[in-house]
Design a protein around this motif. Sequence first.
Motif, PDB file in Angstrom:
ATOM      1  N   ARG A   1       0.865  -1.124   0.041  1.00 56.07           N
ATOM      2  CA  ARG A   1       0.183  -0.108  -0.035  1.00 56.07           C
ATOM      3  C   ARG A   1       0.847   1.137  -0.078  1.00 56.07           C
ATOM      4  O   ARG A   1       0.554   2.332  -0.605  1.00 56.07           O
ATOM      5  CB  ARG A   1      -0.918  -0.200   1.122  1.00 56.07           C
ATOM      6  CG  ARG A   1      -1.888  -1.036   1.278  1.00 56.07           C
ATOM      7  CD  ARG A   1      -2.723  -1.271   2.424  1.00 56.07           C
ATOM      8  NE  ARG A   1      -3.285   0.003   2.567  1.00 56.07           N
ATOM      9  CZ  ARG A   1      -3.739   0.423   3.955  1.00 56.07           C
ATOM     10  NH1 ARG A   1      -3.526  -0.542   4.792  1.00 56.07           N
ATOM     11  NH2 ARG A   1      -4.581   1.461   4.084  1.00 56.07           N
ATOM     12  N   VAL A   2       1.973   1.276   0.740  1.00 55.88           N
ATOM     13  CA  VAL A   2       2.989   2.518   0.443  1.00 55.88           C
ATOM     14  C   VAL A   2       3.541   2.551  -0.737  1.00 55.88           C
ATOM     15  O   VAL A   2       3.432   3.792  -1.368  1.00 55.88           O
ATOM     16  CB  VAL A   2       4.050   2.231   1.423  1.00 55.88           C
ATOM     17  CG1 VAL A   2       5.020   3.172   1.312  1.00 55.88           C
ATOM     18  CG2 VAL A   2       3.685   2.085   2.890  1.00 55.88           C
TER      19      VAL A   2
ATOM     20  N   ASN B   1       0.628   4.281  -3.150  1.00 59.88           N
ATOM     21  CA  ASN B   1       0.358   5.533  -2.675  1.00 59.88           C
ATOM     22  C   ASN B   1       1.279   6.772  -2.891  1.00 59.88           C
ATOM     23  O   ASN B   1       1.086   7.777  -3.350  1.00 59.88           O
ATOM     24  CB  ASN B   1       0.062   5.654  -1.209  1.00 59.88           C
ATOM     25  CG  ASN B   1      -1.762   5.030  -0.928  1.00 59.88           C
ATOM     26  OD1 ASN B   1      -2.561   5.795  -1.050  1.00 59.88           O
ATOM     27  ND2 ASN B   1      -1.545   3.699  -0.652  1.00 59.88           N
TER      28      ASN B   1
ATOM     29  N   LEU C   1       6.916  10.299   2.472  1.00 57.80           N
ATOM     30  CA  LEU C   1       6.096   9.638   3.485  1.00 57.80           C
ATOM     31  C   LEU C   1       5.116  10.417   4.208  1.00 57.80           C
ATOM     32  O   LEU C   1       4.012   9.946   4.906  1.00 57.80           O
ATOM     33  CB  LEU C   1       7.362   8.978   4.652  1.00 57.80           C
ATOM     34  CG  LEU C   1       8.263   8.014   4.169  1.00 57.80           C
ATOM     35  CD1 LEU C   1       9.042   7.774   5.246  1.00 57.80           C
ATOM     36  CD2 LEU C   1       7.160   6.778   3.729  1.00 57.80           C
TER      37      LEU C   1
ATOM     38  N   LEU D   1       1.520  10.290   3.063  1.00 59.37           N
ATOM     39  CA  LEU D   1       0.806   9.224   3.558  1.00 59.37           C
ATOM     40  C   LEU D   1      -0.160   9.723   4.556  1.00 59.37           C
ATOM     41  O   LEU D   1      -1.388   8.855   4.733  1.00 59.37           O
ATOM     42  CB  LEU D   1       1.748   8.086   4.103  1.00 59.37           C
ATOM     43  CG  LEU D   1       2.384   7.390   3.267  1.00 59.37           C
ATOM     44  CD1 LEU D   1       3.398   6.331   3.684  1.00 59.37           C
ATOM     45  CD2 LEU D   1       1.748   6.761   2.030  1.00 59.37           C
ATOM     46  N   ASN D   2      -0.124  10.813   5.160  1.00 59.12           N
ATOM     47  CA  ASN D   2      -0.879  11.276   6.090  1.00 59.12           C
ATOM     48  C   ASN D   2      -2.118  12.234   5.338  1.00 59.12           C
ATOM     49  O   ASN D   2      -1.909  13.011   4.561  1.00 59.12           O
ATOM     50  CB  ASN D   2      -0.380  12.294   7.153  1.00 59.12           C
ATOM     51  CG  ASN D   2       0.292  11.464   8.060  1.00 59.12           C
ATOM     52  OD1 ASN D   2       0.020  10.255   8.568  1.00 59.12           O
ATOM     53  ND2 ASN D   2       1.804  11.933   8.382  1.00 59.12           N
TER      54      ASN D   2
ATOM     55  N   THR E   1      -5.889   8.833   8.783  1.00 58.79           N
ATOM     56  CA  THR E   1      -4.511   8.392   8.703  1.00 58.79           C
ATOM     57  C   THR E   1      -4.219   6.899   9.071  1.00 58.79           C
ATOM     58  O   THR E   1      -4.791   6.279  10.155  1.00 58.79           O
ATOM     59  CB  THR E   1      -3.547   9.148   9.623  1.00 58.79           C
ATOM     60  OG1 THR E   1      -3.598  10.509   9.557  1.00 58.79           O
ATOM     61  CG2 THR E   1      -2.069   8.677   9.659  1.00 58.79           C
TER      62      THR E   1
ATOM     63  N   MET F   1      -0.118   1.645   7.573  1.00 58.25           N
ATOM     64  CA  MET F   1       0.546   1.921   6.379  1.00 58.25           C
ATOM     65  C   MET F   1       1.993   3.112   6.568  1.00 58.25           C
ATOM     66  O   MET F   1       2.974   2.832   5.986  1.00 58.25           O
ATOM     67  CB  MET F   1      -0.234   2.732   5.284  1.00 58.25           C
ATOM     68  CG  MET F   1       0.311   2.879   3.863  1.00 58.25           C
ATOM     69  SD  MET F   1      -1.084   3.408   2.674  1.00 58.25           S
ATOM     70  CE  MET F   1      -1.442   5.008   3.577  1.00 58.25           C
ATOM     71  N   VAL F   2       1.619   4.157   7.337  1.00 57.45           N
ATOM     72  CA  VAL F   2       2.476   5.057   7.598  1.00 57.45           C
ATOM     73  C   VAL F   2       3.723   4.480   8.361  1.00 57.45           C
ATOM     74  O   VAL F   2       5.101   5.003   7.953  1.00 57.45           O
ATOM     75  CB  VAL F   2       2.199   6.101   8.385  1.00 57.45           C
ATOM     76  CG1 VAL F   2       3.180   7.175   8.607  1.00 57.45           C
ATOM     77  CG2 VAL F   2       1.028   6.991   7.723  1.00 57.45           C
TER      78      VAL F   2
ATOM     79  N   GLY G   1       6.050   2.332   6.104  1.00 55.68           N
ATOM     80  CA  GLY G   1       6.695   3.211   5.194  1.00 55.68           C
ATOM     81  C   GLY G   1       8.093   3.816   6.054  1.00 55.68           C
ATOM     82  O   GLY G   1       9.103   3.839   5.588  1.00 55.68           O
TER      83      GLY G   1
END
Length: 293
Positions: free
Chosen positions: A77-78, A81, A246, A249-250, A255, A259-260, A263
């Motif tokens: 998913r990282v 995105n 990164l 991603l927020n 959030t 996923m965050v 990364g």
Amino acid sequence: MTGAAHRANRAKRVNQRARSLKRAKRIALHVLLVFGTLVSVFPFYWTAVMATNTTEDMYRNPPALVPGPHLVRNVQRVFDNVDFMGSLLNTIIVACATTFLVLLIDSLAAFTFAKYEFPGNRMLFRFLLLTLMLPAQLSLIPRFVLMVELGWAGSLSSLIFPGVANAFGIFLLRQYIQNSVPDDLLQAARLDGCGFLRQYWHVALPAIRPGLAFLGIYTFITAWNDYAWPLVALVDPEKVTLQVALARLNTAHHTDYSMVMAGTLLAVLPLVVVFVLFARQFIRDVMKGALRG
């Protein structure tokens, strides 16, 4: 005879108490070190736990405290995105180039300040130290204007060249050179016909390798984790560094922490490798210097 035996027993008890006290201090020190290590390592462990679980697992009561099976999904998913590999390549280029140039230029400047007398030496060095008192945020706008005038705004050059000489590195290596490079050794090198660059390369650099290792670690990590300046300097949204990528991603309304954290875990791994490589060199050279001393 009885008095001698009494004194011997008393001395034995004193020695036993001293050994017990020493053992207790050693145990307390080890307990303190273990506790400090656990406190330091726990954020990294928690990052790994969050990266391998889902965000819902984090909100459970009690939350998940062991690694889960979702790491591959979170990493995928990282990649879906953000352009992780592209931003990683940009960050590697910036961090490596900045570190190399900082070590080269700062060591040359430090060697000059430490071992060569010239008009204004002390005044220039004091002025250099004054720049340490200025917050880095104050230079963002002037630095960006300068990059625009040079035509570097939006390119990786705007991230590399503004930081190739810094007061902290020059100050650190100057102090290191003053303590590690004897004047007599440089005088002998001059008598053998060595010029400035040969003295720097063959005499100064081998003696300050631990300082270079520390400065290399510090510079690489600082360049790798820099967020504010790349956010300002790289105007192209498709050409960013890892920290800026990164941050995207927020989202504003939700959030996905798993996923965050996935990364973030990927971004930390290269730093761990660099630290291990440089730290081993740093510790080895320090021990060599201690044995020579």
